[in-house]
Design an enzyme around this catalytic site. Sequence first.
Site, PDB file in Angstrom:
ATOM      1  N   ASP A   1     -75.167  65.933  -1.653  1.00 11.39           N
ATOM      2  CA  ASP A   1     -74.012  65.451  -2.404  1.00 11.39           C
ATOM      3  C   ASP A   1     -73.804  66.339  -3.630  1.00 11.39           C
ATOM      4  O   ASP A   1     -74.646  67.198  -3.940  1.00 11.39           O
ATOM      5  CB  ASP A   1     -74.293  63.994  -2.806  1.00 11.39           C
TER       6      ASP A   1
ATOM      7  N   GLU B   1     -70.219  70.678  -4.945  1.00 10.07           N
ATOM      8  CA  GLU B   1     -68.997  71.497  -5.101  1.00 10.07           C
ATOM      9  C   GLU B   1     -69.280  72.804  -5.830  1.00 10.07           C
ATOM     10  O   GLU B   1     -68.574  73.778  -5.535  1.00 10.07           O
ATOM     11  CB  GLU B   1     -67.930  70.675  -5.841  1.00 10.07           C
TER      12      GLU B   1
ATOM     13  N   ASP C   1     -65.676  60.142  -2.353  1.00 11.56           N
ATOM     14  CA  ASP C   1     -65.493  58.889  -3.088  1.00 11.56           C
ATOM     15  C   ASP C   1     -64.083  58.326  -2.958  1.00 11.56           C
ATOM     16  O   ASP C   1     -63.233  58.482  -3.837  1.00 11.56           O
ATOM     17  CB  ASP C   1     -65.865  59.102  -4.559  1.00 11.56           C
TER      18      ASP C   1
HETATM   19  C1  GLC Z   1     -71.301  60.614  -5.648  1.00 12.64           C
HETATM   20  C2  GLC Z   1     -71.267  60.404  -4.142  1.00 12.64           C
HETATM   21  C3  GLC Z   1     -71.531  58.963  -3.829  1.00 12.64           C
HETATM   22  C4  GLC Z   1     -72.878  58.551  -4.426  1.00 12.64           C
HETATM   23  C5  GLC Z   1     -72.909  58.834  -5.918  1.00 12.64           C
HETATM   24  C6  GLC Z   1     -74.274  58.609  -6.517  1.00 12.64           C
HETATM   25  O1  GLC Z   1     -70.271  59.935  -6.275  1.00 12.64           O
HETATM   26  O2  GLC Z   1     -70.070  60.848  -3.587  1.00 12.64           O
HETATM   27  O3  GLC Z   1     -71.515  58.748  -2.443  1.00 12.64           O
HETATM   28  O4  GLC Z   1     -73.099  57.208  -4.199  1.00 12.64           O
HETATM   29  O5  GLC Z   1     -72.553  60.185  -6.161  1.00 12.64           O
HETATM   30  O6  GLC Z   1     -75.217  59.432  -5.962  1.00 12.64           O
END
Ligand code: GLC
Length: 789
Positions: free
Chosen positions: A430, A433, A508
Amino acid sequence: MKRLLILTAICACYASAFAQDITTLEKIGPVINVTKTDKTVTLNCQDKSQVQLTILAPDLVRVRASFTKPIPTRDHSWAIAKQDWPTPRWNLSETSELITIATDELEIVIRRSPLLIEFRDARTHRVLNADERPMSYDATGRLNSMMFDPKAGMFVAASKKLGFDEHFYGLGEKASRLDKRRSSFVNWNSDTPGYTEGKDPIYQTIPFYLGLQRGIAYGIFFDNSYRSYFNFGQSSQQRAWFGAEGGEMNYYFFYGPSIKKILGRYADLTGHMPLPPMWALGNQQSRWSYYPETMVEEVVNEYRRRDLPLDVVHLDIDYMHGYRVFTFDKERFPDPKALTDRLGRQGIKLVTIVDPGIKQPPDKNERYHAYDEGLAKNFFQHRRNGDLFVPRVWPGESVFVDYTMPEARRWWGDLHRGYTDNGIAGIWNDMNEPSDFVDQAGKNQLDVVSYDDGEKTTHAKNRNTFALLMSRATYEGLERLRPDRRPYVITRAAYAGIQRYSTMWTGDTNSTWESLALNIPMFTSLGLSGEPFVGSDVGGFIGRGNGELLVRSYQVSFLAPFCRNHKVIDGYDQEPWRFGKYYEDIIRKYLKLRYTLLPFLYTTLEESHRTGVPLFRPLLLNYQDDESTYNLDDQFMVGNDLLVAPIMKPDVTRRLVYLPAGSWYDYWTNKKYAGGTMISVEAPLDTVPMFVRAGAIIPVGPSLNYIGEKPVDQITLNIYPDDAGTASTTLYEDDGLTPSYKNGVFRRTTINFRRGVVSVGAVEGTYTPAARKFNFVVKTGTRITRIDQ
Ligand code: GLC
């Protein structure tokens, strides 16, 4: 919020400024002579520019242009999987005005002055795609002040004539509708929580699009990782153009005419998706964040107690010790191995989130292996002045790995031993980017230099490929650590080629109907961009949501490759039972249906792996000649056979469904419909309109609460005969777990039905499935008179 608005305004302004200015860019000069090798044609231009066309296949040609200087000998791309192509048959002919390259499928006609390239069908000579103006560049640097990074490089662009009835698809993950005609987009991987339709850019960059005009398709992959722009006639009825803030004019032209064929070639070029473990098709549950371990077990127990199928639970950032990747919090998760063992006995796999930010310990005396080792080995990113780059993410001040260094990738991959030794089954990448809270847009990173295959380039080039390389390091690490298991990686950000290493989800989203309505165009567009394994947080990520929305969301996602309910930390709980029994019962029905459909889903997923054609499809992929499908993004198909028309609005219990030519069976009632028309269908909350193509055979397995719960000893082949009384399918099976399918250890069984007679054809592959019985059911009630096995 205000900052967000200003940012959006700035982005829109960049795009439109470029839209006007592209016409004033310097044009590449006319051709003065031509040289040829066995695969390439090089055009030498009056202004010392060079254009090189490489004939890779009869339907695939690469165009590279270098402005006012020769094409560099250096040629490197992180996206390309296949470099060596057998030289196809082709020839070159020249007149004083034209240069023509002909393959068996393509005819490329190049006007010398001005230099204009036209792609035509070799047989019909019909123009498929033509330059609107010569390829252009910003010779004076006039556009630099308008660029996101004024120091990135020289703006380069190519402009194509916009067809009056041309449609555009693909471009990966965009918060937009299926047909991209008359819109424009920017590629710059960005962390965009709560994005809504029109927000651009978002997380991923896949600079590949398809043009479709009167049923004939071509594809263009602009392999340039700089911040790029695609404008499909948004501000002009004359042109569709693409350009980037640096790097090369470097694109691949694919000819169909079928989109499926283009997707196959695109997969050959940028890589075929390997098969994930079969359990990745199981139902998945997540929450930011389940902890301590007893809560994880409580969630699993609820699933089992309530007879809801579940294969995977995700651990979000709170499983770690103070957000330190490659660690577990000792109090919350004292013995992860014992936990995964216990969950394993209940048929559950655990996936852990791994973000790129490695915490810089605030206390210099603290020993943190990932930080200490990476620092000692000099694997972290630095600014141009030599300072360590210190972004701020969940752990606070952190560092990022320079994944462009092969040794750093290897080291990162090997760090996952800390997970695999603890029985962690997959990795969730995650924030790649990469997100930096100091400046989400990336300005804080502009002077970060990466090794980049020895080129030592800056963020302008490397931002969009960061996630690709992080996922690659993860995938290759898992492959090394567990060679007898298929890796399972899921990522948020990406660049073209990501399908070789990772599956993805759409980040998200909001728990709103608007967000839900984006699911179908986003999943299908990703499928049309070489990313077949996709999905979205079921129920939406941010916000409160409600039972009706959750049910309707499952009615889309129960057929998406990635089906995971996930929720933000401060949102209302969203597990399937949270809104009461009425909704839970409906969700159970769809989760159970997903599991019985696994033989069909897995067969279709294998097709995606082999052919590049996605599982989750827009109708136009199967009905490319039918213009009524060109804009249709509230229906989808799974493979060739199942058509689904979900409800994505509140309080709606009836909808119109477009059925393409042929005959169709209502999945629920088996009632037969003639296609080529729109029908009105009842869709109370417990029903998603679903239709099976007449002529299909849908294989279904036993009802399961997780994959491997019991032997698949019966497979029912549901036969839906066409008007001639025939139907067919090919069933794919393998062990679902190991990479041995790559060596032919699979079984492909062809099954045909013709007026009461079933024939099970010769099988392909060396896999021997456990004993299982085929049952045949003809949905018209036709009696089976004979089964030839
Ligand atoms: C980002 C991710 C989400 C996750 C959060 C905390 O917003 O896209 O899926 O729950 O980070 O790690």
